[in-house]
Design a protein around this motif. Structure first.
Motif, PDB file in Angstrom:
ATOM      1  N   LEU A 112      -4.921  23.408  32.085  1.00 24.84           N
ATOM      2  CA  LEU A 112      -4.861  24.863  31.935  1.00 24.84           C
ATOM      3  C   LEU A 112      -3.542  25.259  31.275  1.00 24.84           C
ATOM      4  CD1 LEU A 112      -6.198  25.783  35.494  1.00 24.84           C
ATOM      5  CD2 LEU A 112      -7.480  25.828  33.336  1.00 24.84           C
ATOM      6  N   GLU A 113      -3.565  26.349  30.542  1.00 25.75           N
ATOM      7  CA  GLU A 113      -2.368  26.842  29.842  1.00 25.75           C
ATOM      8  C   GLU A 113      -1.513  27.656  30.814  1.00 25.75           C
ATOM      9  OE1 GLU A 113      -1.441  26.213  26.723  1.00 25.75           O
ATOM     10  OE2 GLU A 113      -3.216  24.995  26.371  1.00 25.75           O
ATOM     11  N   THR A 114      -0.363  27.127  31.196  1.00 22.78           N
ATOM     12  CA  THR A 114       0.522  27.809  32.138  1.00 22.78           C
ATOM     13  C   THR A 114       1.979  27.553  31.783  1.00 22.78           C
ATOM     14  OG1 THR A 114       0.552  25.930  33.667  1.00 22.78           O
ATOM     15  CG2 THR A 114      -1.134  27.618  34.050  1.00 22.78           C
ATOM     16  N   PHE A 115       2.844  28.347  32.386  1.00 27.64           N
ATOM     17  CA  PHE A 115       4.280  28.152  32.253  1.00 27.64           C
ATOM     18  C   PHE A 115       4.965  28.749  33.471  1.00 27.64           C
ATOM     19  CE2 PHE A 115       3.253  32.188  30.334  1.00 27.64           C
ATOM     20  CZ  PHE A 115       4.279  33.039  30.726  1.00 27.64           C
ATOM     21  N   ALA A 116       6.203  28.363  33.702  1.00 23.63           N
ATOM     22  CA  ALA A 116       6.971  28.851  34.839  1.00 23.63           C
ATOM     23  C   ALA A 116       7.620  30.184  34.496  1.00 23.63           C
ATOM     24  CB  ALA A 116       8.044  27.842  35.234  1.00 23.63           C
ATOM     25  N   ALA A 117       7.414  31.171  35.361  1.00 19.59           N
ATOM     26  CA  ALA A 117       8.042  32.487  35.183  1.00 19.59           C
ATOM     27  C   ALA A 117       7.938  33.280  36.470  1.00 19.59           C
ATOM     28  CB  ALA A 117       7.388  33.255  34.038  1.00 19.59           C
ATOM     29  N   ASN A 118       8.856  34.204  36.600  1.00 17.54           N
ATOM     30  CA  ASN A 118       8.879  35.120  37.731  1.00 17.54           C
ATOM     31  C   ASN A 118       8.357  36.473  37.257  1.00 17.54           C
ATOM     32  OD1 ASN A 118       9.893  37.134  39.647  1.00 17.54           O
ATOM     33  ND2 ASN A 118      11.066  35.448  40.529  1.00 17.54           N
ATOM     34  N   VAL A 119       7.534  37.095  38.047  1.00 17.01           N
ATOM     35  CA  VAL A 119       6.935  38.389  37.703  1.00 17.01           C
ATOM     36  C   VAL A 119       7.995  39.461  37.432  1.00 17.01           C
ATOM     37  CG1 VAL A 119       6.689  39.139  40.116  1.00 17.01           C
ATOM     38  CG2 VAL A 119       5.126  40.044  38.375  1.00 17.01           C
ATOM     39  N   LEU A 120       9.201  39.269  37.920  1.00 20.21           N
ATOM     40  CA  LEU A 120      10.262  40.249  37.717  1.00 20.21           C
ATOM     41  C   LEU A 120      10.910  40.164  36.336  1.00 20.21           C
ATOM     42  CD1 LEU A 120      11.913  40.034  41.229  1.00 20.21           C
ATOM     43  CD2 LEU A 120      10.535  41.910  40.307  1.00 20.21           C
ATOM     44  N   CYS A 121      10.624  39.101  35.609  1.00 21.78           N
ATOM     45  CA  CYS A 121      11.223  38.921  34.279  1.00 21.78           C
ATOM     46  C   CYS A 121      10.273  38.063  33.446  1.00 21.78           C
ATOM     47  CB  CYS A 121      12.592  38.251  34.422  1.00 21.78           C
ATOM     48  SG  CYS A 121      13.474  38.122  32.869  1.00 21.78           S
ATOM     49  N   LEU A 122       9.209  38.678  32.985  1.00 21.31           N
ATOM     50  CA  LEU A 122       8.184  37.941  32.247  1.00 21.31           C
ATOM     51  C   LEU A 122       8.628  37.691  30.806  1.00 21.31           C
ATOM     52  CD1 LEU A 122       5.025  39.808  33.563  1.00 21.31           C
ATOM     53  CD2 LEU A 122       5.837  37.521  34.217  1.00 21.31           C
ATOM     54  N   PRO A 123       8.676  36.425  30.403  1.00 23.30           N
ATOM     55  CA  PRO A 123       9.084  36.097  29.035  1.00 23.30           C
ATOM     56  C   PRO A 123       7.892  36.162  28.069  1.00 23.30           C
ATOM     57  CG  PRO A 123       8.740  34.093  30.253  1.00 23.30           C
ATOM     58  CD  PRO A 123       8.484  35.236  31.215  1.00 23.30           C
ATOM     59  N   LEU A 124       7.196  37.264  28.128  1.00 18.91           N
ATOM     60  CA  LEU A 124       6.007  37.472  27.306  1.00 18.91           C
ATOM     61  C   LEU A 124       6.270  38.599  26.322  1.00 18.91           C
ATOM     62  CD1 LEU A 124       3.452  37.291  30.231  1.00 18.91           C
ATOM     63  CD2 LEU A 124       3.637  35.639  28.361  1.00 18.91           C
ATOM     64  N   LYS A 125       5.658  38.486  25.164  1.00 16.74           N
ATOM     65  CA  LYS A 125       5.795  39.527  24.161  1.00 16.74           C
ATOM     66  C   LYS A 125       5.206  40.825  24.712  1.00 16.74           C
ATOM     67  CE  LYS A 125       4.806  40.672  19.428  1.00 16.74           C
ATOM     68  NZ  LYS A 125       3.973  40.438  18.267  1.00 16.74           N
ATOM     69  N   ARG A 126       5.947  41.897  24.525  1.00 13.86           N
ATOM     70  CA  ARG A 126       5.475  43.210  24.964  1.00 13.86           C
ATOM     71  C   ARG A 126       4.280  43.616  24.111  1.00 13.86           C
ATOM     72  NH1 ARG A 126       7.616  42.009  29.407  1.00 13.86           N
ATOM     73  NH2 ARG A 126       9.613  42.876  29.922  1.00 13.86           N
ATOM     74  N   ASP A 127       3.377  44.386  24.707  1.00 13.86           N
ATOM     75  CA  ASP A 127       2.195  44.891  23.992  1.00 13.86           C
ATOM     76  C   ASP A 127       1.361  43.764  23.382  1.00 13.86           C
ATOM     77  OD1 ASP A 127       3.111  47.603  24.439  1.00 13.86           O
ATOM     78  OD2 ASP A 127       4.504  47.295  22.776  1.00 13.86           O
ATOM     79  N   SER A 128       1.186  42.664  24.097  1.00 16.80           N
ATOM     80  CA  SER A 128       0.484  41.515  23.530  1.00 16.80           C
ATOM     81  C   SER A 128      -0.829  41.161  24.226  1.00 16.80           C
ATOM     82  CB  SER A 128       1.397  40.289  23.544  1.00 16.80           C
ATOM     83  OG  SER A 128       1.776  39.966  24.870  1.00 16.80           O
ATOM     84  N   ALA A 129      -1.068  41.670  25.421  1.00 20.03           N
ATOM     85  CA  ALA A 129      -2.251  41.278  26.184  1.00 20.03           C
ATOM     86  C   ALA A 129      -3.296  42.389  26.208  1.00 20.03           C
ATOM     87  CB  ALA A 129      -1.870  40.930  27.616  1.00 20.03           C
ATOM     88  N   ASP A 130      -4.537  41.971  26.181  1.00 20.12           N
ATOM     89  CA  ASP A 130      -5.639  42.911  26.373  1.00 20.12           C
ATOM     90  C   ASP A 130      -5.825  43.211  27.854  1.00 20.12           C
ATOM     91  OD1 ASP A 130      -6.664  43.098  23.569  1.00 20.12           O
ATOM     92  OD2 ASP A 130      -6.838  40.935  23.865  1.00 20.12           O
ATOM     93  N   ALA A 131      -5.453  42.243  28.696  1.00 17.54           N
ATOM     94  CA  ALA A 131      -5.596  42.425  30.144  1.00 17.54           C
ATOM     95  C   ALA A 131      -4.627  41.503  30.880  1.00 17.54           C
ATOM     96  CB  ALA A 131      -7.021  42.137  30.579  1.00 17.54           C
ATOM     97  N   CYS A 132      -4.318  41.900  32.096  1.00 20.99           N
ATOM     98  CA  CYS A 132      -3.520  41.083  33.008  1.00 20.99           C
ATOM     99  C   CYS A 132      -4.177  41.123  34.371  1.00 20.99           C
ATOM    100  CB  CYS A 132      -2.103  41.635  33.169  1.00 20.99           C
ATOM    101  SG  CYS A 132      -1.002  41.321  31.815  1.00 20.99           S
ATOM    102  N   ILE A 133      -4.083  40.012  35.073  1.00 21.84           N
ATOM    103  CA  ILE A 133      -4.425  40.016  36.487  1.00 21.84           C
ATOM    104  C   ILE A 133      -3.205  39.529  37.252  1.00 21.84           C
ATOM    105  CG2 ILE A 133      -6.916  39.749  36.154  1.00 21.84           C
ATOM    106  CD1 ILE A 133      -6.617  36.796  36.944  1.00 21.84           C
ATOM    107  N   CYS A 134      -3.039  40.067  38.422  1.00 21.96           N
ATOM    108  CA  CYS A 134      -1.945  39.670  39.310  1.00 21.96           C
ATOM    109  C   CYS A 134      -2.514  39.769  40.726  1.00 21.96           C
ATOM    110  CB  CYS A 134      -0.735  40.582  39.109  1.00 21.96           C
ATOM    111  SG  CYS A 134       0.703  40.080  40.074  1.00 21.96           S
ATOM    112  N   ILE A 135      -2.951  38.641  41.243  1.00 25.68           N
ATOM    113  CA  ILE A 135      -3.715  38.613  42.477  1.00 25.68           C
ATOM    114  C   ILE A 135      -2.855  38.050  43.622  1.00 25.68           C
ATOM    115  CG2 ILE A 135      -5.854  37.831  43.562  1.00 25.68           C
ATOM    116  CD1 ILE A 135      -6.193  39.642  40.983  1.00 25.68           C
ATOM    117  N   ALA A 136      -2.619  38.870  44.621  1.00 22.68           N
ATOM    118  CA  ALA A 136      -1.916  38.455  45.841  1.00 22.68           C
ATOM    119  C   ALA A 136      -0.520  37.903  45.562  1.00 22.68           C
ATOM    120  CB  ALA A 136      -2.760  37.444  46.628  1.00 22.68           C
ATOM    121  N   VAL A 137       0.230  38.624  44.718  1.00 26.05           N
ATOM    122  CA  VAL A 137       1.577  38.196  44.347  1.00 26.05           C
ATOM    123  C   VAL A 137       2.627  39.231  44.766  1.00 26.05           C
ATOM    124  CG1 VAL A 137       3.112  37.704  42.386  1.00 26.05           C
ATOM    125  CG2 VAL A 137       0.768  36.819  42.391  1.00 26.05           C
TER     126      VAL A 137
END
Length: 168
Positions: A92-117
């Motif tokens: 699976l495609e994954t990487f290490a990151a904390n939800v408080l500082c996501l190293p993801l491009k802004r305005d790049s996702a069509d959707a996000c899920i965040c389940i029980a975090v």
């Protein structure tokens, strides 16, 4: 004032490290064995997305939501290296990151899920920051599905059956 903020931030991080990060590193294998069935509403959300959608799973755990819909591109992140290794073993495609500082491009996702975090974060300010980080990754018109646990959870006016009353 700044040292007070830094002190509170350090205390929050220390609390989360001891009671969340370190715990998940220790229990990852057992946790993963009990977390294999997708929640129906999360599956429905993922299945409702357009073909080709880019979806981030923030706090993906063992990756159980990352390969549910072959018509979307999913990428997961988590703070637990042990859980990320389980994801890697499933290719699976994954990487290490904390939800408080996501190293993801802004305005790049069509959707996000965040389940029980988010309920794992120790202060309201940190929880708000996490939601802001998630929302910042979404394209205009993007969708987010966020689930959290609440100690005070009630259903039909009754206390949740998951809360053991009379226990410390």
């Amino acid at each position: 004032m700044q040292s007070e903020i830094d002190g509170n931030e350090t205390a929050s991080l220390d609390l989360e490290k001891e009671h969340v990060f370190d715990v998940y590193e220790k229990i990852a294998a057992d946790f993963s064995e009990t977390r294999y069935k997708p929640w129906p509403k999360v599956k429905h959300f993922l299945d409702s997305l357009d073909c080709g959608s880019i979806v981030y799973d923030i706090g993906c755990g063992n990756g159980k939501y990352l390969d549910l819909n072959a018509n979307i591109a999913t990428i997961g992140c988590d703070t637990s290296f042990a859980l990320l290794q389980i994801c890697a073993n499933k290719a699976l495609e994954t990487f290490a990151a904390n939800v408080l500082c996501l190293p993801l491009k802004r305005d790049s996702a069509d959707a996000c899920i965040c389940i029980a975090v988010i309920h794992h974060l120790s202060t309201e300010a940190r929880r708000v920051k996490a939601i802001e980080e998630i929302l910042a990754t979404l394209k205009v018109g993007g969708k987010a599905l966020i689930y959290v646990w609440a100690f005070e959870q009630r259903k039909d006016g009754k206390a949740s059956k998951y809360i053991k009353s009379g226990k410390n």
